[in-house]
Design a protein around this motif. Structure first.
Motif, PDB file in Angstrom:
ATOM      1  N   LYS A 103      59.133   5.001  -2.618  1.00  0.00           N
ATOM      2  CA  LYS A 103      59.412   6.434  -2.781  1.00  0.00           C
ATOM      3  C   LYS A 103      58.809   7.205  -1.611  1.00  0.00           C
ATOM      4  CE  LYS A 103      59.409   6.175  -7.839  1.00  0.00           C
ATOM      5  NZ  LYS A 103      58.760   6.665  -9.093  1.00  0.00           N
ATOM      6  N   PRO A 104      59.446   7.125  -0.443  1.00  0.00           N
ATOM      7  CA  PRO A 104      58.898   7.802   0.743  1.00  0.00           C
ATOM      8  C   PRO A 104      58.775   9.315   0.530  1.00  0.00           C
ATOM      9  CG  PRO A 104      60.691   6.306   1.337  1.00  0.00           C
ATOM     10  CD  PRO A 104      60.712   6.430  -0.145  1.00  0.00           C
ATOM     11  N   TYR A 105      57.643   9.864   0.913  1.00  0.00           N
ATOM     12  CA  TYR A 105      57.482  11.313   0.855  1.00  0.00           C
ATOM     13  C   TYR A 105      58.217  11.945   2.039  1.00  0.00           C
ATOM     14  CZ  TYR A 105      53.824  10.388   4.347  1.00  0.00           C
ATOM     15  OH  TYR A 105      53.130   9.961   5.451  1.00  0.00           O
ATOM     16  N   ILE A 106      58.655  13.169   1.870  1.00  0.00           N
ATOM     17  CA  ILE A 106      59.353  13.889   2.947  1.00  0.00           C
ATOM     18  C   ILE A 106      58.475  15.074   3.357  1.00  0.00           C
ATOM     19  CG2 ILE A 106      61.425  15.148   3.630  1.00  0.00           C
ATOM     20  CD1 ILE A 106      62.976  13.603   1.533  1.00  0.00           C
ATOM     21  N   PRO A 107      57.933  15.058   4.562  1.00  0.00           N
ATOM     22  CA  PRO A 107      57.059  16.150   5.013  1.00  0.00           C
ATOM     23  C   PRO A 107      57.812  17.477   5.111  1.00  0.00           C
ATOM     24  CG  PRO A 107      56.866  14.212   6.438  1.00  0.00           C
ATOM     25  CD  PRO A 107      58.069  13.995   5.576  1.00  0.00           C
ATOM     26  N   LYS A 108      57.064  18.558   5.080  1.00  0.00           N
ATOM     27  CA  LYS A 108      57.661  19.891   5.223  1.00  0.00           C
ATOM     28  C   LYS A 108      58.365  20.004   6.572  1.00  0.00           C
ATOM     29  CE  LYS A 108      54.260  22.291   2.337  1.00  0.00           C
ATOM     30  NZ  LYS A 108      53.205  23.333   2.319  1.00  0.00           N
ATOM     31  N   GLY A 109      59.548  20.589   6.546  1.00  0.00           N
ATOM     32  CA  GLY A 109      60.309  20.758   7.778  1.00  0.00           C
ATOM     33  C   GLY A 109      61.212  19.585   8.098  1.00  0.00           C
ATOM     34  N   ILE A 123      64.106  10.237   8.424  1.00  0.00           N
ATOM     35  CA  ILE A 123      63.979  11.676   8.218  1.00  0.00           C
ATOM     36  C   ILE A 123      64.115  12.380   9.569  1.00  0.00           C
ATOM     37  CG2 ILE A 123      62.554  11.481   6.155  1.00  0.00           C
ATOM     38  CD1 ILE A 123      60.085  12.033   7.937  1.00  0.00           C
ATOM     39  N   GLU A 124      64.511  13.648   9.503  1.00  0.00           N
ATOM     40  CA  GLU A 124      64.741  14.412  10.738  1.00  0.00           C
ATOM     41  C   GLU A 124      64.181  15.815  10.583  1.00  0.00           C
ATOM     42  OE1 GLU A 124      68.599  14.179  13.131  1.00  0.00           O
ATOM     43  OE2 GLU A 124      68.786  16.151  12.153  1.00  0.00           O
ATOM     44  N   ASP A 125      63.541  16.342  11.635  1.00  0.00           N
ATOM     45  CA  ASP A 125      63.024  17.705  11.564  1.00  0.00           C
ATOM     46  C   ASP A 125      64.071  18.711  12.035  1.00  0.00           C
ATOM     47  OD1 ASP A 125      63.075  17.700  14.340  1.00  0.00           O
ATOM     48  OD2 ASP A 125      60.895  17.675  14.588  1.00  0.00           O
ATOM     49  N   ASN A 126      63.710  19.969  12.075  1.00  0.00           N
ATOM     50  CA  ASN A 126      64.661  21.025  12.420  1.00  0.00           C
ATOM     51  C   ASN A 126      65.161  20.939  13.858  1.00  0.00           C
ATOM     52  OD1 ASN A 126      64.370  22.141   9.846  1.00  0.00           O
ATOM     53  ND2 ASN A 126      62.615  23.386  10.471  1.00  0.00           N
ATOM     54  N   ASN A 127      64.428  20.197  14.705  1.00  0.00           N
ATOM     55  CA  ASN A 127      64.809  20.068  16.112  1.00  0.00           C
ATOM     56  C   ASN A 127      65.492  18.735  16.429  1.00  0.00           C
ATOM     57  OD1 ASN A 127      63.715  22.616  16.946  1.00  0.00           O
ATOM     58  ND2 ASN A 127      61.660  21.707  16.800  1.00  0.00           N
ATOM     59  N   GLY A 128      65.799  17.972  15.380  1.00  0.00           N
ATOM     60  CA  GLY A 128      66.530  16.724  15.584  1.00  0.00           C
ATOM     61  C   GLY A 128      65.664  15.512  15.870  1.00  0.00           C
ATOM     62  N   ASN A 129      64.330  15.647  15.769  1.00  0.00           N
ATOM     63  CA  ASN A 129      63.444  14.491  15.975  1.00  0.00           C
ATOM     64  C   ASN A 129      63.463  13.611  14.726  1.00  0.00           C
ATOM     65  OD1 ASN A 129      62.074  15.098  18.627  1.00  0.00           O
ATOM     66  ND2 ASN A 129      61.666  16.999  17.502  1.00  0.00           N
ATOM     67  N   GLN A 130      63.574  12.304  14.924  1.00  0.00           N
ATOM     68  CA  GLN A 130      63.747  11.379  13.810  1.00  0.00           C
ATOM     69  C   GLN A 130      62.605  10.378  13.698  1.00  0.00           C
ATOM     70  OE1 GLN A 130      67.641   9.671  14.469  1.00  0.00           O
ATOM     71  NE2 GLN A 130      68.699  11.594  14.012  1.00  0.00           N
ATOM     72  N   TYR A 131      62.242  10.091  12.446  1.00  0.00           N
ATOM     73  CA  TYR A 131      61.197   9.115  12.139  1.00  0.00           C
ATOM     74  C   TYR A 131      61.684   8.193  11.037  1.00  0.00           C
ATOM     75  CZ  TYR A 131      57.900  11.800  14.948  1.00  0.00           C
ATOM     76  OH  TYR A 131      57.264  12.429  15.999  1.00  0.00           O
ATOM     77  N   VAL A 132      61.160   6.958  11.003  1.00  0.00           N
ATOM     78  CA  VAL A 132      61.602   5.950  10.040  1.00  0.00           C
ATOM     79  C   VAL A 132      60.422   5.467   9.207  1.00  0.00           C
ATOM     80  CG1 VAL A 132      62.713   3.697   9.738  1.00  0.00           C
ATOM     81  CG2 VAL A 132      63.426   5.202  11.615  1.00  0.00           C
ATOM     82  N   TYR A 224      53.739  20.284  13.331  1.00  0.00           N
ATOM     83  CA  TYR A 224      53.803  19.968  11.904  1.00  0.00           C
ATOM     84  C   TYR A 224      52.515  20.361  11.203  1.00  0.00           C
ATOM     85  CZ  TYR A 224      57.471  17.069  13.948  1.00  0.00           C
ATOM     86  OH  TYR A 224      58.541  16.631  14.663  1.00  0.00           O
ATOM     87  N   LYS A 225      52.631  20.891   9.998  1.00  0.00           N
ATOM     88  CA  LYS A 225      51.488  21.441   9.293  1.00  0.00           C
ATOM     89  C   LYS A 225      50.834  20.461   8.324  1.00  0.00           C
ATOM     90  CE  LYS A 225      53.149  26.210   9.595  1.00  0.00           C
ATOM     91  NZ  LYS A 225      53.533  27.430   8.843  1.00  0.00           N
ATOM     92  N   ASP A 226      51.624  19.633   7.631  1.00  0.00           N
ATOM     93  CA  ASP A 226      51.045  18.807   6.572  1.00  0.00           C
ATOM     94  C   ASP A 226      51.003  17.319   6.907  1.00  0.00           C
ATOM     95  OD1 ASP A 226      53.795  18.490   6.476  1.00  0.00           O
ATOM     96  OD2 ASP A 226      53.829  18.196   4.303  1.00  0.00           O
ATOM     97  N   VAL A 227      51.263  16.966   8.149  1.00  0.00           N
ATOM     98  CA  VAL A 227      51.176  15.570   8.566  1.00  0.00           C
ATOM     99  C   VAL A 227      50.485  15.474   9.931  1.00  0.00           C
ATOM    100  CG1 VAL A 227      53.148  14.660   7.281  1.00  0.00           C
ATOM    101  CG2 VAL A 227      53.507  15.716   9.523  1.00  0.00           C
TER     102      VAL A 227
END
Length: 337
Positions: A103-109, A123-132, A224-227
């Motif tokens: 159950k991966p958490y999804i950070p804010k944004g 997951i992807e942020d508002n600027n198109g940066n992706q993480y796995v 990023y604020k919460d990670v």
């Protein structure tokens, strides 16, 4: 070689030394050479012997100094490894009740854009940066890899036992508590020359030192604020590497060449939705051999079709960096809370 020259010079010196003045005169008359030349030769050979003996002494002192320096390095590394292993063993034995690896958490944004927890949850942020998402726990279970450092080859450039990683304990605790962590989907690239991104088909940020890479990553972390975003450590690298090996029938490394301008680009090869981890572009990690030797990680090595725990899967994976900067040396980030 120097020892042989010293021996020859000493033999000649002794011969000349034991020949008295009258004998030298007779030798000079017989071979029609003035005595002064013999005396000059005597002085020259004496000087040569002195120089060679001094040089030999300097070389011996340098060898001794280097041996002491190496012994000091190995002792320091052993001490650091002991500290690292004690802290790791303390963390890894804690029974985390909520290891939500599935159950991966999804950070804010961020938002989930593709993949499942065990196949590459992106997951992807508002600027198109992706993480796995890389699922992990304090033990090995199906589809999930134990969080730990590893050796991947019989004959590595450098074994994990010859280096240490002190910038990892906060990460280890987080990864175990949450059942995983995020890795940048791509090696960090440059957008508009100085903006660090984790995006497809961007120029990989190479020709950068480890310290410079850490400063670049701090710019990402500020977004990023919460990670937390940091340079990959050895635990995160090895666990992601092993997870891909365990969950794919066949994994091969790909040779990536720089273009005529020394540039490389992201998005060449994919396993579990992570790109370019098994190729010939090396990546800095926080792991070090000593204070002056950062460790680079990469899959530029020998591939064997048989994968097993008996080290028949041969990928050169860890090397002490011989360069400050290089066309084939970049970096990747981890993201965790």
């Amino acid at each position: 070689m120097i020892g042989s020259l010293v021996a020859i010079a000493i033999v000649i010196f002794v011969i000349l030394l034991i020949v008295n003045n009258e004998s030298r005169k007779k030798i000079c008359e017989k071979i029609k050479i003035k005595e002064i030349y013999i005396n000059i030769l005597f002085v020259i050979i004496s000087l040569i012997i002195c120089v060679l003996l001094v040089r030999k002494g300097i070389d011996a002192a340098e060898v001794l100094r280097m041996e002491k320096e190496i012994d000091a390095d190995l002792k320091y590394i052993a001490e650091q490894q002991k500290i690292q292993n004690e802290k790791y063993n303390e963390l890894i034995t804690i029974d985390y009740e909520k290891q939500n690896y599935n159950k991966p958490y999804i950070p804010k944004g961020f938002e989930h854009i593709e993949g499942e927890w065990n196949t590459g949850y992106v997951i992807e942020d508002n600027n198109g940066n992706q993480y796995v998402w890389v699922p992990c726990t304090n033990k090995e279970i199906e589809g999930v890899t134990k969080l730990e450092r590893r050796n991947f080859v019989n004959i590595a450039y450098m074994s994990k036992d010859l280096c240490y990683d002190s910038d990892c304990y906060e990460f280890i605790k987080s990864a175990l508590a949450n059942g995983g962590y995020y890795i940048s989907r791509f090696e960090i690239g440059q957008e508009n020359k100085n903006i660090p991104v984790s995006k497809v088909k961007t120029q990989i940020w190479t020709n950068i030192t480890k310290d410079e890479a850490i400063k670049v990553i701090s710019k990402i972390d500020e977004q990023y604020k919460d990670v937390t975003v940091k340079l990959m450590n050895s635990y995160s690298y090895d666990t992601a590497f092993k997870w891909i090996i365990n969950t794919n029938n066949e994994v091969t490394y790909e040779i990536i060449e720089s273009d005529e301008n020394g540039k490389r680009y992201t998005g060449q090869q994919r396993y579990n939705n992570i790109y370019d981890l098994f190729d010939t572009t090396y990546e800095f990690t926080t792991e070090i051999y000593n204070e002056n030797s950062p460790i680079c990680r990469g899959a530029a090595g020998i591939y064997n079709d048989i994968m097993s725990e008996e080290n028949t899967y041969k990928l050169d994976n860890r090397t002490s960096s011989l360069w400050d900067k290089a066309d084939n040396l970049g970096f990747r980030t981890i993201l965790y809370r």
